[in-house]
Design a protein around this motif. Sequence first.
Motif, short mmCIF file in Angstrom:
data_model
loop_
_atom_site.label_atom_id
_atom_site.label_comp_id
_atom_site.label_asym_id
_atom_site.label_seq_id
_atom_site.Cartn_x
_atom_site.Cartn_y
_atom_site.Cartn_z
N PHE A 71 -5.99 9.70 -14.54
CA PHE A 71 -6.14 9.54 -13.18
C PHE A 71 -6.89 8.19 -12.54
N ALA A 72 -7.95 7.77 -13.37
CA ALA A 72 -8.70 6.53 -13.13
C ALA A 72 -7.51 5.26 -13.51
N GLY A 73 -6.87 5.56 -14.35
CA GLY A 73 -6.04 4.57 -14.97
C GLY A 73 -4.74 4.32 -13.82
N TRP A 74 -4.43 5.51 -13.20
CA TRP A 74 -3.50 5.54 -12.27
C TRP A 74 -4.00 4.77 -10.85
N LEU A 75 -5.24 4.86 -10.65
CA LEU A 75 -5.93 4.03 -9.27
C LEU A 75 -5.96 2.74 -9.68
N ARG A 76 -6.34 2.51 -10.80
CA ARG A 76 -6.22 0.95 -11.36
C ARG A 76 -4.78 0.28 -11.21
N TYR A 77 -3.83 1.10 -11.76
CA TYR A 77 -2.43 0.50 -11.66
C TYR A 77 -2.05 0.23 -10.32
N CYS A 131 -2.02 3.31 -1.81
CA CYS A 131 -2.59 1.79 -2.16
C CYS A 131 -3.75 1.20 -1.40
N PRO A 132 -3.68 1.60 -0.26
CA PRO A 132 -4.92 1.13 0.77
C PRO A 132 -6.23 1.58 0.07
N TYR A 133 -6.36 2.79 -0.39
CA TYR A 133 -7.48 3.31 -0.93
C TYR A 133 -8.09 2.46 -2.00
N VAL A 134 -7.40 1.74 -2.62
CA VAL A 134 -7.86 0.95 -3.79
C VAL A 134 -7.85 -0.60 -3.55
N LYS A 135 -7.22 -0.95 -2.56
CA LYS A 135 -6.91 -2.45 -2.34
C LYS A 135 -8.45 -3.00 -2.08
N GLY A 136 -8.90 -3.87 -2.86
CA GLY A 136 -9.92 -4.67 -2.70
C GLY A 136 -11.14 -4.19 -3.56
N LEU A 137 -11.10 -2.93 -4.06
CA LEU A 137 -12.33 -2.38 -4.64
C LEU A 137 -12.64 -3.27 -6.06
N THR A 138 -13.68 -3.39 -6.12
CA THR A 138 -14.38 -4.06 -7.56
C THR A 138 -15.20 -2.98 -8.21
N GLY A 139 -15.68 -3.38 -9.24
CA GLY A 139 -16.72 -2.66 -10.04
C GLY A 139 -17.96 -2.99 -9.48
N GLN A 140 -18.19 -3.78 -8.43
CA GLN A 140 -19.64 -4.02 -7.70
C GLN A 140 -19.79 -3.23 -6.67
N ALA A 142 -14.90 5.65 -0.81
CA ALA A 142 -13.85 4.90 -0.46
C ALA A 142 -12.79 5.82 -1.10
N LEU A 143 -12.89 6.33 -1.90
CA LEU A 143 -11.76 7.29 -2.76
C LEU A 143 -11.85 8.81 -2.45
N GLN A 144 -12.92 9.23 -1.90
CA GLN A 144 -13.10 10.71 -1.59
C GLN A 144 -11.77 11.45 -0.93
N PRO A 145 -11.38 10.82 0.14
CA PRO A 145 -10.29 11.44 0.68
C PRO A 145 -9.10 11.52 -0.16
N LEU A 146 -8.88 10.68 -1.02
CA LEU A 146 -7.65 10.58 -2.08
C LEU A 146 -7.88 11.64 -3.07
N LEU A 147 -9.24 11.68 -3.67
CA LEU A 147 -9.43 12.48 -4.70
C LEU A 147 -9.60 13.97 -4.09
N GLU A 148 -9.36 14.25 -2.99
CA GLU A 148 -9.57 15.72 -2.49
C GLU A 148 -8.10 16.05 -2.41
N ASP A 149 -7.19 15.29 -2.39
CA ASP A 149 -5.77 15.67 -2.18
C ASP A 149 -5.16 16.41 -3.14
N GLU A 150 -5.11 17.68 -2.96
CA GLU A 150 -4.47 18.64 -4.13
C GLU A 150 -3.01 18.51 -4.11
N LYS A 151 -2.35 17.96 -2.96
CA LYS A 151 -0.97 17.72 -3.19
C LYS A 151 -0.65 16.81 -4.34
N ILE A 152 -1.52 15.80 -4.42
CA ILE A 152 -1.29 14.69 -5.61
C ILE A 152 -1.84 15.16 -6.82
N PHE A 153 -3.00 15.55 -6.95
CA PHE A 153 -3.62 16.21 -8.11
C PHE A 153 -3.53 17.41 -8.47
#
Length: 239
Positions: free
Chosen positions: A146-152, A175-184, A190-201
């Motif tokens: 899942f994390a790899g897909w977000l990075r992808y 894609c807008p959820y991950v745009k510009g995100l850094t490890g800092q 930022a990702l919670q609405p996406l990670l809550e999406d049962e239709k995707i995961f």
Amino acid sequence: VFPAGRPPLEKAGFFFTDAATVDKVERMKVCTCLNPLHTALAVFGCLLGYQKISDEMKDPDLVRLIERIGYREGLPVVVHPGILDPKEFIDTVLKVRIPNPFMPDTPQRIATDTSQKLAIRFGETIKNYQKQGLPPADLQAIPLVFAGWLRYLQGISDQGKAFELSPDPLLDKVCPYVKGLTGQQELLPALQPLLEDEKIFGVDLVKIGMAELVCRYFQEMLAGPGAVRRTLQKYGKEW
């Protein structure tokens, strides 16, 4: 119907069975023994610059990942069809089918429509863990995918080069959820609405307590060129 009598097709490896068993075989393949492994290789293959799935099977980090997904995380809850042994099926997939250089499939093709595949290819395993009372913490490679897909979705390879994302009907949404995100920065808000999406995961990753692990993996993959490889190696050694 065989007007002249049925030939002994079983001698050539054919199985004659009922529709319910066929459905179990399909679920075994799609949810555990083949398709999840393909999707994992597709996501990380794009990030690591591979052009053939078969070449990825020469990469010990990726082999370790899909072995963990298939044998350690999937098999405990696999739908067993009875006429085929799931472990033997995975053995054949890993040793014969995927490494076959004469099947020139690409990670870029298999990465197509990944947002439509995660729920069935990984979410069903998570649901079965819940149904059987197994600890979700046993799942470590699936959240790494899942994390790899977000990075992808950032469209930047592990070498720092831009690449074209494979077609997917939800790219404009995710894609807008991950745009510009850094490890800092803290990623979960930022990702919670996406990670809550049962239709995707297939499940609400926040509700089941997996979102923080996905974010931690993702954060490590954002630590500059080579970070995806280092993350695979770090956790692969722990498995």
